[in-house]
Design a protein around this motif. Structure first.
Motif, short mmCIF file in Angstrom:
data_model
loop_
_atom_site.label_atom_id
_atom_site.label_comp_id
_atom_site.label_asym_id
_atom_site.label_seq_id
_atom_site.Cartn_x
_atom_site.Cartn_y
_atom_site.Cartn_z
N ALA A 107 107.69 79.85 154.62
CA ALA A 107 107.16 79.64 153.00
C ALA A 107 106.48 80.68 152.54
O ALA A 107 106.57 81.00 151.22
CB ALA A 107 106.61 78.22 153.05
N ALA A 108 105.91 81.83 153.24
CA ALA A 108 105.05 82.60 152.86
C ALA A 108 105.62 83.93 153.18
O ALA A 108 105.20 84.83 152.35
CB ALA A 108 103.71 82.39 153.12
N TYR A 109 106.47 84.29 154.10
CA TYR A 109 106.98 85.49 154.35
C TYR A 109 108.36 85.44 154.21
O TYR A 109 109.19 84.74 154.83
CB TYR A 109 106.66 85.93 155.82
N ALA A 110 108.96 86.62 153.70
CA ALA A 110 110.50 87.00 153.59
C ALA A 110 111.00 86.85 155.12
O ALA A 110 110.39 87.46 156.00
CB ALA A 110 110.72 88.04 152.90
N PRO A 111 112.49 86.63 155.12
CA PRO A 111 113.04 86.85 156.57
C PRO A 111 112.63 88.00 157.22
O PRO A 111 112.42 87.92 158.58
CB PRO A 111 114.33 86.57 156.23
N GLY A 112 112.98 89.10 156.54
CA GLY A 112 112.74 90.44 157.35
C GLY A 112 111.15 90.68 157.63
O GLY A 112 110.88 91.16 158.90
N ALA A 113 110.47 90.44 156.94
CA ALA A 113 108.95 90.50 157.05
C ALA A 113 108.43 89.51 158.07
O ALA A 113 107.77 89.94 159.23
CB ALA A 113 108.17 90.21 155.76
N LEU A 114 108.90 88.51 158.23
CA LEU A 114 108.62 87.30 159.33
C LEU A 114 108.92 87.83 160.66
O LEU A 114 108.27 87.81 161.49
CB LEU A 114 109.09 85.93 158.93
N ALA A 115 110.37 88.28 160.60
CA ALA A 115 110.69 88.98 162.03
C ALA A 115 109.73 90.08 162.51
O ALA A 115 109.57 90.41 163.73
CB ALA A 115 112.46 89.42 161.86
#
Length: 321
Positions: free
Chosen positions: A38-46
């Motif tokens: 909910a707080a991180y974009a998909p690429g950033a979270l990965a």
């Protein structure tokens, strides 16, 4: 104690225990992703997850001083790192933003079926009837869980394509990893695979920094948890188990994950499952049990010893001459 000095049954028990650690931690990842995503974009979270995992694995690798993997292991390490650690994590995070969790679960769970088929095609693995039957039962359970969790909104074409890509990259990564584990240790394959995935996700570094500046502490802690446990620990125990069994059987084991997610959501998020969800989870567990069972060996009755050949008697007239 070396692997060769262990009994086959003891080695199989350790592999099953390692696989259990992996599926439990991967199931817990779904709960953590709901917060961090909910707080991180998909690429950033990965990237954040992989970076945390790489740091933990790097420390362990330095302590154990295992050295670089042999040259023959690098193609499998690079392929699994790019496909499974890199592309899979990004497209799955992205896909779950486009479709509901139930639809994503149903689509991604074709991964074990693809693993069995690719393992038979490229690794020469057998596809026993019990494995095929168990996977069919578990997939039916995954569909039931997915249907019970699906929301009212329609699934976007982009989301379906992303989840299909996630299933394909997951299957390809597992099949690519299997030969590498015949030449390098589980820690070597996992650490360098995670490092490859981290490097592949470096284009998302700017977004990770900006998201981390605004993200609540809980979301960031969940991202770190994803890197340390469902990535560093779970992928290592998975590699240990995969080195000791077939890719198809290991893929079928991951059908335990939907059932565990149901139980964890019930316990942690207070999400009470309905009867269809519980029935689907039970089918997932039953299918895994069938896929890992062994056919009963019929009692072998020793064949009677072959009688010695009796020389043909010559005619009496011929014998006199």
């Amino acid at each position: 104690m070396t692997n060769s000095s262990r009994s086959p049954r003891g080695s199989e028990g350790l592999a099953l225990a390692a696989a259990a650690v992996s599926v439990v931690l991967w199931a817990s990842a779904f709960v953590s992703i709901r917060s961090a995503g909910a707080a991180y974009a998909p690429g950033a979270l990965a990237l954040g997850r992989l970076a945390a995992g790489t740091v933990v694995l790097g420390v362990l690798f330095a302590v154990r001083r295992e050295g670089l993997p042999p040259r023959g292991a690098w193609p499998g390490i690079a392929a699994s790192g790019l496909l499974w650690f890199g592309v899979y994590m990004v497209v799955l995070n992205w896909g779950e933003r486009e479709v509901d969790a139930g639809t994503a679960a149903m689509i991604v769970n074709i991964g074990p079926i693809l693993i069995a088929l690719l393992g038979a095609r490229f690794l020469g693995e057998r596809l026993p009837p019990r494995l095929a039957a168990g996977m069919g039962v578990s997939f039916a359970g995954a569909v039931a869980v997915g249907l019970s969790m699906s929301g009212d909104g329609g699934a976007s074409v982009l989301g379906v394509v992303l989840c299909l890509l996630a299933a394909m990259t997951y299957a390809g990564g597992v099949v690519a990893q299997k030969p590498a584990l015949g030449r390098a240790s589980a820690l070597q394959v996992t650490f360098f695979g995670c490092l490859v995935g981290t490097v592949a996700c470096l284009p998302f570094a700017g977004r990770l920094v900006s998201d981390a500046a605004d993200a609540p502490v809980g979301a960031t802690l969940n991202m770190v948890y994803l890197g340390v446990f469902p990535t560093a620990l779970a992928f290592t125990t998975w590699a240990y188990a995969l080195a000791r069994t077939t890719a198809g059987k290991m893929g079928a084991t991951t059908y335990v994950v939907p059932a565990l997610v149901v139980l964890m959501s019930w316990a942690v998020l207070d999400e009470v499952p309905d009867w269809l969800t519980l029935a689907g989870g039970a089918l997932c567990l039953a299918g895994v049990a069938v896929s890992r069972s062994r056919p009963r060996r019929s009692a072998e009755v020793p064949a009677p010893p072959a009688a010695a050949p009796v020389p043909a008697q010559q005619p009496e007239a011929e014998a006199r001459h």
